[in-house]
Design a protein around this motif. Structure first.
Motif, PDB file in Angstrom:
ATOM      1  N   VAL A  93       0.690  -1.201   0.125  1.00 31.54           N
ATOM      2  CA  VAL A  93      -0.094  -0.054  -0.048  1.00 31.54           C
ATOM      3  C   VAL A  93       0.896   1.027   0.108  1.00 31.54           C
ATOM      4  O   VAL A  93       2.059   1.220   0.311  1.00 31.54           O
ATOM      5  N   THR A 108      -1.809   4.044   2.887  1.00 30.09           N
ATOM      6  CA  THR A 108      -2.713   3.668   3.978  1.00 30.09           C
ATOM      7  C   THR A 108      -1.835   3.301   5.504  1.00 30.09           C
ATOM      8  O   THR A 108      -0.660   2.798   5.380  1.00 30.09           O
ATOM      9  N   ALA A 137      -3.001  -1.559   6.838  1.00 27.08           N
ATOM     10  CA  ALA A 137      -4.050  -2.369   5.862  1.00 27.08           C
ATOM     11  C   ALA A 137      -4.427  -3.849   6.469  1.00 27.08           C
ATOM     12  O   ALA A 137      -4.625  -3.896   7.626  1.00 27.08           O
ATOM     13  N   MET A 154      -6.710   4.873   7.963  1.00 26.49           N
ATOM     14  CA  MET A 154      -6.438   6.054   6.865  1.00 26.49           C
ATOM     15  C   MET A 154      -6.416   7.329   7.501  1.00 26.49           C
ATOM     16  O   MET A 154      -7.168   7.419   8.199  1.00 26.49           O
ATOM     17  N   ARG A 177      -9.102   6.184  -3.468  1.00 26.15           N
ATOM     18  CA  ARG A 177      -7.931   5.957  -2.829  1.00 26.15           C
ATOM     19  C   ARG A 177      -7.596   4.447  -1.943  1.00 26.15           C
ATOM     20  O   ARG A 177      -6.580   4.119  -1.873  1.00 26.15           O
ATOM     21  N   TRP A 178      -8.848   4.193  -1.507  1.00 28.18           N
ATOM     22  CA  TRP A 178      -8.604   3.011  -0.737  1.00 28.18           C
ATOM     23  C   TRP A 178      -9.772   1.815  -1.368  1.00 28.18           C
ATOM     24  O   TRP A 178     -10.995   2.341  -1.578  1.00 28.18           O
ATOM     25  N   CYS A 219      -6.666  -1.863  -9.374  1.00 30.24           N
ATOM     26  CA  CYS A 219      -6.431  -0.846  -8.243  1.00 30.24           C
ATOM     27  C   CYS A 219      -5.246  -0.121  -8.503  1.00 30.24           C
ATOM     28  O   CYS A 219      -5.065   1.084  -8.366  1.00 30.24           O
ATOM     29  N   ASP A 254      -5.284   2.158  -3.160  1.00 32.85           N
ATOM     30  CA  ASP A 254      -4.617   0.968  -2.088  1.00 32.85           C
ATOM     31  C   ASP A 254      -5.778  -0.097  -1.861  1.00 32.85           C
ATOM     32  O   ASP A 254      -6.738   0.313  -1.624  1.00 32.85           O
ATOM     33  N   ALA A 303      -6.817  -2.187   0.699  1.00 33.99           N
ATOM     34  CA  ALA A 303      -6.591  -2.068   2.330  1.00 33.99           C
ATOM     35  C   ALA A 303      -7.127  -3.096   3.116  1.00 33.99           C
ATOM     36  O   ALA A 303      -6.951  -3.147   4.405  1.00 33.99           O
TER      37      ALA A 303
END
Length: 322
Positions: free
Chosen positions: A20, A23, A26, A34, A84-85, A111, A117, A119
């Protein structure tokens, strides 16, 4: 002989634990940690994919992994948010390591392509079911919602909707497609490209936006409903791709363009005085953007036919309970 299949936790360690970049914590604990960037709101969306409803059970696992991530990332694009996640909850009827490895590679590849990320998530035994959740960031008050369209706004759509629906018709019903067209349609169906770059570029430009997951006219209808507006879409302005135009079944091609889902293009509205700005965005990111109609006061969606008549558009798009 002893059972050599991995345990749930070994499965997670082998296939679902990835490096990641942004993050704090994770996979491996009870929750991920996060830290949103200053001045950002979180945008959160989840899209479930169920075998037999959203995909064929024999879909290539790498394609399925990509698509499971892509359809969620597309929701971030539709809000003008930066994805983002990603989290993934899935149930598997059995542990087939080759299938899991290919699926995880496809999911991770999508991704990575969009800077997301992976996560965390969860696994369990059950019918094949995929439930990703994506979290993105958007500056406070900058999200592009469905309820911001205004009377007089232009209606635009990105790319060439309809290819994925033709690919589905080919697989499900044997719709004949030429070899090159078939490859293009199946690529659109199995490896959709979320329009993240476009979504980010349209912050402050688009007044309302939605991704085309259930059909162009049907998804436009969601914008109209939330914005309490009517609209006219011009049939002659719809973006017929060469693949659609060459399809031997014209009604199928038209239905794919106007009511087919799974394209994950963006349909959006913008003020008429921003036409040049919208066009320049399309040129800059090398993505066709087509103006297809205009919002109006009132209710309902109508299609301006090529003979000049106005035709009401009823429900046009996929409905899980329709």
């Amino acid at each position: 002989m002893p059972d050599t299949k991995p345990s749930e936790f070994e499965l997670i360690r082998r296939y679902f634990t990835r490096p990641v970049a942004h993050t704090d914590l994770a996979v491996g604990d009870d929750a991920a940690l996060m830290t949103p960037r200053p001045g950002m709101q979180l945008a959160v969306s989840t899209d479930m994919l169920v075998a037999g409803t959203h995909f064929f059970a024999d879909t290539a696992p790498g394609d399925l992994g990509w698509k499971a991530a892509a359809v969620n990332i597309s929701d971030m694009a539709a809000m003008g948010a930066e994805p983002r996640w990603m989290f993934l909850a899935l149930s598997l009827p059995a542990v087939d390591e080759a299938w899991v490895a290919a699926f995880a590679e496809g999911f991770a590849a999508c991704c990575a392509r969009f800077g997301v990320d992976w996560a965390g998530g969860d696994t369990t035994r059950g019918p094949l079911n995929l439930c990703p959740t994506v979290i993105g960031e958007v500056p406070v008050a900058a999200a592009i919602r469905r309820d911001g369209a205004r009377a007089g706004d232009d209606i635009w759509v990105s790319g060439t909707p309809g290819l994925a629906a033709l690919g589905l018709r080919h697989l499900r019903d044997g719709l004949p497609l030429a070899e090159e067209a078939r490859a293009q349609c199946l690529r659109s169906l199995h490896r959709p490209q979320p329009r993240v770059e476009l979504g980010l570029a349209l912050r402050g430009v688009a007044s309302a936006m939605q991704d085309v997951s259930d059909g162009l006219l049907g998804d436009l209808g969601h914008i109209l409903s939330r914005s309490r507006l009517a609209a006219v879409v011009e049939d002659a302005a719809l973006p017929w791709s060469p693949v659609l135009a060459a399809c031997s079944d014209e009604p199928a091609a038209r239905a794919a363009l106007t009511a087919g889902g799974d394209d994950y293009e963006l349909v959006f509205t913008a003020a008429p005085e921003l036409r040049e700005q919208v066009a320049s965005i399309g040129q800059r990111i090398e993505l066709p953007l087509t103006r297809i109609g205009q919002c109006q006061s009132g209710e309902g969606l109508r299609l301006l036919a090529r003979d000049g008549t106005l035709q009401p558009v009823g429900r046009a798009g996929y409905d899980h309970f329709g």
